[in-house]
Write a protein that holds these residues in place. Structure first.
Motif, mmCIF file in Angstrom:
data_model
loop_
_atom_site.group_PDB
_atom_site.id
_atom_site.type_symbol
_atom_site.label_atom_id
_atom_site.label_comp_id
_atom_site.label_asym_id
_atom_site.label_seq_id
_atom_site.Cartn_x
_atom_site.Cartn_y
_atom_site.Cartn_z
ATOM 1 N N ARG A 50 0.975 -1.313 0.105
ATOM 2 C CA ARG A 50 -0.031 0.143 0.295
ATOM 3 C C ARG A 50 0.856 0.804 0.016
ATOM 4 N NH1 ARG A 50 -3.682 1.648 4.960
ATOM 5 N NH2 ARG A 50 -2.127 2.100 5.614
ATOM 6 N N ILE A 51 0.896 2.269 -1.130
ATOM 7 C CA ILE A 51 1.663 3.234 -1.007
ATOM 8 C C ILE A 51 -0.026 4.477 -0.124
ATOM 9 C CG2 ILE A 51 2.593 5.212 -2.867
ATOM 10 C CD1 ILE A 51 4.052 2.582 -2.333
ATOM 11 N N GLU A 52 1.094 6.220 0.455
ATOM 12 C CA GLU A 52 0.038 6.285 1.056
ATOM 13 C C GLU A 52 0.741 8.192 0.926
ATOM 14 O OE1 GLU A 52 0.947 5.658 5.186
ATOM 15 O OE2 GLU A 52 -0.678 5.457 5.264
ATOM 16 N N LEU A 53 -0.176 9.198 0.339
ATOM 17 C CA LEU A 53 0.136 10.151 0.202
ATOM 18 C C LEU A 53 -0.437 11.449 1.130
ATOM 19 C CD1 LEU A 53 0.736 12.550 -1.660
ATOM 20 C CD2 LEU A 53 -1.101 12.939 -2.340
ATOM 21 N N ILE A 54 0.767 11.429 2.558
ATOM 22 C CA ILE A 54 0.232 12.442 3.693
ATOM 23 C C ILE A 54 0.606 14.148 3.105
ATOM 24 C CG2 ILE A 54 0.584 12.703 5.754
ATOM 25 C CD1 ILE A 54 0.886 9.381 6.267
ATOM 26 N N LEU A 55 -0.400 14.946 2.984
ATOM 27 C CA LEU A 55 -0.113 16.195 2.922
ATOM 28 C C LEU A 55 -0.504 17.115 4.478
ATOM 29 C CD1 LEU A 55 -2.422 16.883 0.084
ATOM 30 C CD2 LEU A 55 0.172 16.788 -0.081
ATOM 31 N N ASN A 56 0.667 17.584 4.913
ATOM 32 C CA ASN A 56 0.551 18.933 5.618
ATOM 33 C C ASN A 56 -0.185 19.960 5.464
ATOM 34 O OD1 ASN A 56 0.969 19.978 8.011
ATOM 35 N ND2 ASN A 56 2.486 18.426 8.465
ATOM 36 N N LEU A 57 -0.779 20.420 5.576
ATOM 37 C CA LEU A 57 -1.535 21.933 5.492
ATOM 38 C C LEU A 57 -0.948 22.778 6.306
ATOM 39 C CD1 LEU A 57 -5.305 21.396 4.659
ATOM 40 C CD2 LEU A 57 -3.206 21.729 2.931
ATOM 41 N N LYS A 58 -0.933 22.548 7.206
ATOM 42 C CA LYS A 58 0.087 23.539 8.077
ATOM 43 C C LYS A 58 1.174 24.335 7.601
ATOM 44 C CE LYS A 58 2.001 24.711 12.816
ATOM 45 N NZ LYS A 58 2.523 23.647 13.841
ATOM 46 N N THR A 59 2.256 23.186 7.048
ATOM 47 C CA THR A 59 3.538 23.323 6.673
ATOM 48 C C THR A 59 3.352 24.214 5.520
ATOM 49 O OG1 THR A 59 4.352 21.726 8.036
ATOM 50 C CG2 THR A 59 5.558 22.292 6.050
ATOM 51 N N ALA A 60 1.644 23.447 4.473
ATOM 52 C CA ALA A 60 1.905 24.610 3.431
ATOM 53 C C ALA A 60 1.956 25.671 3.496
ATOM 54 C CB ALA A 60 0.694 23.477 2.706
ATOM 55 N N LYS A 61 0.344 26.240 4.356
ATOM 56 C CA LYS A 61 0.324 27.291 4.800
ATOM 57 C C LYS A 61 1.745 28.406 5.062
ATOM 58 C CE LYS A 61 -3.237 30.252 7.137
ATOM 59 N NZ LYS A 61 -3.966 30.381 8.567
ATOM 60 N N ALA A 62 2.368 27.405 6.297
ATOM 61 C CA ALA A 62 3.888 27.939 6.209
ATOM 62 C C ALA A 62 4.707 28.723 5.521
ATOM 63 C CB ALA A 62 4.517 27.517 7.529
ATOM 64 N N PHE A 63 4.738 27.920 4.764
ATOM 65 C CA PHE A 63 5.322 28.281 3.045
ATOM 66 C C PHE A 63 4.583 29.443 2.298
ATOM 67 C CE2 PHE A 63 7.955 24.183 4.761
ATOM 68 C CZ PHE A 63 9.036 24.802 4.603
ATOM 69 N N GLY A 64 3.821 29.197 2.517
ATOM 70 C CA GLY A 64 2.643 29.789 1.239
ATOM 71 C C GLY A 64 2.433 29.107 0.477
ATOM 72 N N ILE A 65 2.032 27.596 0.168
ATOM 73 C CA ILE A 65 1.722 27.327 -0.932
ATOM 74 C C ILE A 65 0.223 26.792 -1.184
ATOM 75 C CG2 ILE A 65 2.108 24.326 -1.833
ATOM 76 C CD1 ILE A 65 4.210 24.875 -0.846
ATOM 77 N N ASN A 66 -0.107 26.906 -1.799
ATOM 78 C CA ASN A 66 -1.863 26.895 -2.211
ATOM 79 C C ASN A 66 -1.672 25.600 -3.082
ATOM 80 O OD1 ASN A 66 -3.023 28.914 -1.179
ATOM 81 N ND2 ASN A 66 -2.200 29.826 -3.963
ATOM 82 N N VAL A 67 -1.993 24.345 -1.509
ATOM 83 C CA VAL A 67 -2.370 22.877 -2.384
ATOM 84 C C VAL A 67 -3.749 22.705 -2.562
ATOM 85 C CG1 VAL A 67 -2.801 20.924 -1.574
ATOM 86 C CG2 VAL A 67 -1.253 21.892 0.008
ATOM 87 N N SER A 68 -4.185 21.757 -4.002
ATOM 88 C CA SER A 68 -5.059 22.146 -5.533
ATOM 89 C C SER A 68 -5.706 21.282 -4.822
ATOM 90 C CB SER A 68 -4.377 21.620 -6.419
ATOM 91 O OG SER A 68 -4.334 20.112 -6.651
ATOM 92 N N ILE A 69 -7.306 20.924 -5.192
ATOM 93 C CA ILE A 69 -8.027 20.599 -3.943
ATOM 94 C C ILE A 69 -7.719 18.903 -5.303
ATOM 95 C CG2 ILE A 69 -10.211 20.666 -5.938
ATOM 96 C CD1 ILE A 69 -10.950 20.978 -2.630
ATOM 97 N N THR A 70 -7.403 18.871 -6.312
ATOM 98 C CA THR A 70 -7.392 18.172 -6.913
ATOM 99 C C THR A 70 -6.192 16.658 -5.956
ATOM 100 O OG1 THR A 70 -8.004 18.735 -8.937
ATOM 101 C CG2 THR A 70 -6.678 16.156 -8.701
ATOM 102 N N LEU A 71 -5.150 17.248 -5.237
ATOM 103 C CA LEU A 71 -4.802 17.108 -4.338
ATOM 104 C C LEU A 71 -5.304 16.420 -2.869
ATOM 105 C CD1 LEU A 71 -1.111 16.302 -4.677
ATOM 106 C CD2 LEU A 71 -0.796 18.078 -4.185
ATOM 107 N N LEU A 72 -5.507 17.280 -2.610
ATOM 108 C CA LEU A 72 -6.485 16.967 -1.351
ATOM 109 C C LEU A 72 -7.356 16.142 -1.291
ATOM 110 C CD1 LEU A 72 -6.939 20.372 -0.305
ATOM 111 C CD2 LEU A 72 -5.279 19.241 0.909
ATOM 112 N N GLY A 73 -8.222 15.667 -2.874
ATOM 113 C CA GLY A 73 -8.966 14.947 -3.008
ATOM 114 C C GLY A 73 -8.181 13.079 -2.957
ATOM 115 N N ARG A 74 -6.809 13.250 -3.341
ATOM 116 C CA ARG A 74 -6.145 12.314 -4.067
ATOM 117 C C ARG A 74 -5.422 11.514 -2.369
ATOM 118 N NH1 ARG A 74 -4.901 10.314 -9.098
ATOM 119 N NH2 ARG A 74 -5.977 11.436 -9.969
ATOM 120 N N ALA A 75 -4.551 12.517 -1.167
ATOM 121 C CA ALA A 75 -4.088 12.516 -0.027
ATOM 122 C C ALA A 75 -5.207 10.987 0.464
ATOM 123 C CB ALA A 75 -4.341 13.945 0.294
#
Length: 94
Positions: A50-75
């Motif tokens: 099993r392969i996992e995709l884990i995203l950390n929105l707190k860190t993304a926000k700290a770097f000013g990165i907007n994560v796409s809704i598509t990527l959020l849906g795949r996480a």
């Protein structure tokens, strides 16, 4: 990128790889087979499937990165906040 943004105080942005839970499960199976007398050299080579995709929105926000809704849906997991006590992550991760 990191191995697993849920572990340690580093707050990794993204992790993509085999499931640690599955890997530990395989270690348990191998250990059981060895303790029952099988030779390690005779055991087949396996890896977590099993392969996992884990995203950390707190860190993304700290770097000013907007994560796409598509990527959020795949996480498989999305970390929204993190609480630390004496350098250790505690509490819920969503």
């Amino acid at each position: 990128m990191g191995r697993d943004p849920r572990s340690g105080p580093a707050d990794g942005l993204i992790s993509y790889g085999s499931s640690l839970t599955d890997a530990f499960h395989l270690v348990g199976i191998y250990t059981g087979r060895i303790l029952k007398g099988e030779k390690p050299a005779d055991l087949p080579v396996q890896q977590a499937f099993r392969i996992e995709l884990i995203l950390n929105l707190k860190t993304a926000k700290a770097f000013g990165i907007n994560v796409s809704i598509t990527l959020l849906g795949r996480a498989d997991e999305v970390i929204r906040r993190r609480n630390f006590v004496a350098g250790f992550a505690v509490g819920p991760t969503d």
